[in-house]
Every structure is written in structure tokens, then in C-alpha cells.
Design a protein around this motif. Structure first.
Motif, mmCIF file in Angstrom:
data_model
loop_
_atom_site.group_PDB
_atom_site.id
_atom_site.type_symbol
_atom_site.label_atom_id
_atom_site.label_comp_id
_atom_site.label_asym_id
_atom_site.label_seq_id
_atom_site.Cartn_x
_atom_site.Cartn_y
_atom_site.Cartn_z
ATOM 1 N N ILE A 83 58.607 4.131 -6.377
ATOM 2 C CA ILE A 83 57.539 3.896 -7.355
ATOM 3 C C ILE A 83 56.356 3.189 -6.703
ATOM 4 O O ILE A 83 56.513 2.244 -5.939
ATOM 5 N N GLY A 84 55.173 3.692 -7.005
ATOM 6 C CA GLY A 84 53.932 3.108 -6.508
ATOM 7 C C GLY A 84 52.784 3.805 -7.195
ATOM 8 O O GLY A 84 53.004 4.679 -8.049
ATOM 9 N N PHE A 85 51.559 3.431 -6.839
ATOM 10 C CA PHE A 85 50.386 4.032 -7.483
ATOM 11 C C PHE A 85 50.402 5.556 -7.334
ATOM 12 O O PHE A 85 50.121 6.285 -8.295
ATOM 13 N N VAL A 88 52.811 7.200 -9.799
ATOM 14 C CA VAL A 88 52.272 7.192 -11.164
ATOM 15 C C VAL A 88 51.190 8.258 -11.299
ATOM 16 O O VAL A 88 51.160 9.029 -12.277
ATOM 17 N N TRP A 92 51.237 11.305 -14.033
ATOM 18 C CA TRP A 92 50.242 11.377 -15.119
ATOM 19 C C TRP A 92 49.204 12.482 -14.890
ATOM 20 O O TRP A 92 48.295 12.659 -15.697
ATOM 21 N N LEU A 147 46.521 -1.492 -25.433
ATOM 22 C CA LEU A 147 46.343 -1.563 -23.980
ATOM 23 C C LEU A 147 47.053 -0.395 -23.296
ATOM 24 O O LEU A 147 46.468 0.300 -22.460
ATOM 25 N N VAL A 151 45.390 2.670 -21.165
ATOM 26 C CA VAL A 151 45.734 2.903 -19.761
ATOM 27 C C VAL A 151 46.141 4.357 -19.540
ATOM 28 O O VAL A 151 45.713 4.997 -18.573
ATOM 29 N N THR A 154 42.876 6.610 -19.961
ATOM 30 C CA THR A 154 41.742 6.415 -19.057
ATOM 31 C C THR A 154 42.183 6.315 -17.609
ATOM 32 O O THR A 154 41.379 5.949 -16.751
ATOM 33 N N PHE A 155 43.441 6.672 -17.316
ATOM 34 C CA PHE A 155 43.938 6.573 -15.946
ATOM 35 C C PHE A 155 43.089 7.414 -14.997
ATOM 36 O O PHE A 155 42.786 8.571 -15.286
ATOM 37 N N ILE A 159 40.550 5.953 -8.493
ATOM 38 C CA ILE A 159 39.909 4.680 -8.795
ATOM 39 C C ILE A 159 39.368 4.043 -7.525
ATOM 40 O O ILE A 159 38.393 3.286 -7.553
ATOM 41 N N ARG A 160 39.995 4.365 -6.367
ATOM 42 C CA ARG A 160 39.466 3.843 -5.093
ATOM 43 C C ARG A 160 39.516 4.946 -4.038
ATOM 44 O O ARG A 160 40.445 5.723 -4.031
#
Lengths: 160, 126
Positions: A83-85, A88, A92, A147, A151, A154-155, A159-160
Motif C-alpha cells: 500500500i502506498g500513494f 491508491v 481509484w 471529508l 477525497v 477530488t483525488f 498532485i505532484r
């Protein structure tokens, strides 16, 4: 009882005179529990029944959603270590898992909040304590559901 | 506090107590879990940093406890539904509880390696 004692003549002049006749009918007395326009509106609803039913219906759905979630996150493909960014972001990317997670979030939060509401009602004995504990619970529940929903919708995988 | 109200209800009461305790624990974890997942909106680094704590041996043991609570709550919840909606449910509630306990034990043994395996490798080396 003899026929004489029950006749009007035996009662005497004053008691024997009827106050009412066809032109002056006796006032109608309502049956004791009859609901009239003056009866205050009942504040009783079937809320607790629907809450009870919701716990069972959402429970069945949650068994599938949550056990599936645990299987994917903790068991399959290396368990928690994968599991990590990136993981996810990969899940998604599919609307199927977005809807899965969104349904799970809403049902689990409402199921849990209703369960905790019951627990507070059972153990908090002072009216004030019970009221404020439930206000805290409802605030935390609304905050968490909103919240989480924000999330999921709007994921941004870039993002970077 | 009311005194002297210990209701010795055997299986029925204790499964009810366990259902409450596991339910409250799961709800508190869910609250934290939504907060930690919300970090994906902050930055990949912030999320990965928090998820790294989930991979430590101590938290892995807590995860095993979470799995235990969720599995019991799920299985006993299905038993409660059967008691409420199945005509034979109330009569068979004790047998169903012991069925729940057996299935729970089997699943907990099955979850040992997947949930705690990486923690064991980290602690004792592969």
C-alpha cells in the motif's frame, strides 16, 4: 328493584325533570381517547424502527464491502506492504473502486454512528451529558463522511 | 451508577457485549482511517509516510486485532439477522454463536500469515 322505584314519578319533582329534550339536546361527550383537532400532534415517529432495519440491511452490504476491502488491502498481493500513494492511485483510476469505497464510507459511518448513538443512549445517564456526547458524535460523523467523499471525488493522481 | 445489575445471560449476553465492544473499536478506527487516507489530497509523501507506520510490527499486531474485531462483528451480525428474521433463529441462537466462534477461529488462523507475516520477517529476519 320494583317497578315503582325506577319510574320517574318515584324520584320526586326536582330530580325527575329532565334538562334536555329534542329542542335542547344533551352535550356530546367525546370518548376518552378519541383524537380530535385539539389533540396535540404526536411527536412519535417510526425512526427507531427504520434505524433498526437500517442496521441489518447496511450490515449485510458491509459484510461484503468490508471483507472484500480487507482481502485486497491486507491479504492479496503482499498484504499491507504494497500500500502506498501509487497503489491508491491505481485503484481509484477505476470508477468501480471509487463507488465501492464511497458506498463503504457512507454505510460504515452511518452504521457506526447509529451504533454509537445507541451506546450513548444506554450509558450516559444525565440529560446534558447524553445531549453533548451525541452532538459530538454527529459533528464527527458529518465531518468524516464529507471529508472522505471529498477525497474520493477530488483525488488527483498527478498532485505532484 | 446502577448497582448490582450483572445480568448472567450466558451466550446471548456475552455475544451482545462483544458486539458492542468490537463495534465501538471499529468505529474509532474508521474515523482515524478516513483521516489518514485524506492525506492523499495533501501529497504522496505525506500519505506514504503515515502508511509506513501501518507496516511496522507493532501496528501489524493492532491490524490483526482490527481484523479479529471486524470478523467477529460481521459474523455475529449475520447471526443477529438470523435471530431476527429466521423463524428458527431464536431457538438456535446458541448453536449459531458457537458456529460463529468456530468460523472466526478458522479465519483468524488463516489471517495469521497474510497479516503478520511481514512483521515476523522484519523482526526475526527472512
Amino acid at each position: 328493584m320494583s317497578a315503582e322505584t325506577s319510574s320517574a314519578a318515584a324520584i320526586g319533582e326536582v330530580e325527575g325533570v329532565s334538562l334536555y329534550d329534542t329542542d335542547h339536546p344533551a352535550p356530546l361527550i367525546e370518548a376518552p381517547r378519541k383524537r380530535t383537532k385539539k389533540t396535540p400532534k404526536s411527536t412519535r415517529t417510526n425512526f427507531e424502527l427504520y434505524g433498526w432495519l437500517f442496521m441489518r440491511l447496511s450490515g449485510i452490504v458491509l459484510v461484503v464491502l468490508v471483507l472484500g476491502h480487507l482481502l485486497i488491502q491486507l491479504v492479496l498481493d503482499g498484504g499491507v506492504s504494497k500500500i502506498g500513494f501509487a497503489f491508491v492511485a491505481g485503484r481509484w483510476a477505476s470508477p468501480f473502486w471509487q463507488i465501492w469505497d464511497l458506498t463503504m464510507l457512507w454505510l460504515a459511518m452511518l452504521h457506526g454512528a447509529n451504533g454509537l448513538r445507541t451506546v450513548i443512549n444506554d450509558y450516559a445517564q444525565r440529560d446534558n451529558t447524553r445531549f453533548w456526547l451525541k452532538m459530538l458524535l454527529y459533528t464527527a460523523t458529518v465531518f468524516t463522511v464529507l471529508l472522505g467523499t471529498l477525497v474520493i471525488f477530488t483525488f488527483d493522481p498527478n498532485i505532484r | 451508577m446502577p448497582a448490582g445489575t450483572l445480568y448472567r445471560g450466558r451466550e446471548g449476553m456475552w455475544s451482545w457485549v462483544a458486539h458492542r465492544v468490537t463495534g465501538v473499536l471499529i468505529f474509532f478506527f474508521l474515523f482515524v482511517h478516513v483521516l489518514d487516507t485524506a492525506l492523499v489530497r495533501v501529497s504522496p509523501e505525506a500519505y506514504d509516510k503515515v502508511v509506513a507506520t501501518y507496516k511496522t510490527p507493532i501496528v501489524a499486531c493492532l491490524e490483526y486485532g482490527l481484523v479479529a474485531a471486524i470478523l467477529f462483528h460481521a459474523l455475529n451480525g449475520l447471526r443477529i439477522i438470523a435471530v431476527d428474521f429466521w423463524s428458527k433463529g431464536p431457538r438456535l441462537q446458541k448453536q449459531m454463536l458457537w458456529t460463529v466462534v468456530v468460523i472466526w477461529l478458522v479465519l483468524m488462523v488463516g489471517a495469521l500469515y497474510p497479516v503478520l507475516g511481514h512483521a515476523a520477517r522484519e523482526l526475526f529476519g527472512s
